[in-house]
Design an enzyme around this catalytic site. Sequence first.
Site, short mmCIF file in Angstrom:
data_model
loop_
_atom_site.label_atom_id
_atom_site.label_comp_id
_atom_site.label_asym_id
_atom_site.label_seq_id
_atom_site.Cartn_x
_atom_site.Cartn_y
_atom_site.Cartn_z
N SER A 148 0.85 -1.19 0.00
CA SER A 148 0.00 0.00 0.00
C SER A 148 0.88 1.24 0.00
O SER A 148 2.05 1.17 -0.40
CB SER A 148 -0.94 -0.03 1.21
OG SER A 148 -1.92 0.97 1.10
N ASN A 149 0.35 2.37 0.41
CA ASN A 149 1.11 3.62 0.47
C ASN A 149 0.57 4.47 1.62
O ASN A 149 -0.46 4.11 2.21
CB ASN A 149 1.02 4.36 -0.88
CG ASN A 149 -0.42 4.66 -1.24
OD1 ASN A 149 -1.12 5.34 -0.50
ND2 ASN A 149 -0.89 4.13 -2.36
N PRO A 150 1.23 5.58 1.96
CA PRO A 150 0.84 6.32 3.18
C PRO A 150 -0.38 7.24 3.04
O PRO A 150 -0.67 8.01 3.95
CB PRO A 150 2.07 7.17 3.51
CG PRO A 150 3.10 6.85 2.49
CD PRO A 150 2.45 6.14 1.36
#
Length: 223
Positions: free
Chosen positions: A27-29
């Site tokens: 995923s990503n932030p």
Amino acid sequence: MSFSSPLRCVITAGPTREPIDPVRYISNPSTGKMGYAIAQAAVDAGWTVDLVSGPTHLREPEECILYPVVTGEEMYHQVDALFDACDILIMTAAIVDFRPKSPLAHKEKKGDAQLNIEMEPVIDVLKTVSQRKKDQFLVGFAAETNDLENYAMRKLKEKNLDLIAANLIGSGSGFALDSNILTILGPDGFREKWPAASKESLGRDLVALVTRKMEEGRTLSGS
Ligand code: CTP
């Protein structure tokens, strides 16, 4: 040009997740703050809002319809289903671009783990749906670490957008912050640099700009 009254808007927000196995993902932030702030501003402007959101800890504005999704493929199917009936699509979602080709059905034991995971691309939601664009007004976002305007202009063209909101990652803008710094570009040479502001304030400014641009478009087309 004909639009619904009230205007019907689809907004995507948050990250997506691509599973490696049932307990691990890529995923990503992204926190979804920008998209949820735009959704609130759009509701306040009287628009009907469908909010397609990846996993976040945020509460959606009461008046919008929330479509929770997890993967990029799920986000694609939801946006695809809503696209033809919408007047405006605003894609703030930070969609993960690659996914494990064969996610595992059982938790991988670390002793047995394959440390190289074969990946495949995730569908580009905006590029795919924009190919059947009619009167819809399309807004994309671009988060870049360098060469901001060049990359953003390329995305604007490739994805057939009416506006793109670009931000540099780092130095007071980007993921997981309460504020952002945006450069807004349009296909007609439109270019505005918006200084650091809260995501709520930027959301209101973006909704106002989309309204203005749609009115200009209507005047030009004589409808
Ligand atoms: N987007 C999309 N589908 C994807 C990836 C991105 O619809 N699979 C949308 C985003 O929501 C955003 C715009 O396209 O509105 C640009 O996303 P970004 O991640 O900045 O760019 P990419 O097209 O993924 O290109 P790159 O990762 O190479 O910068």
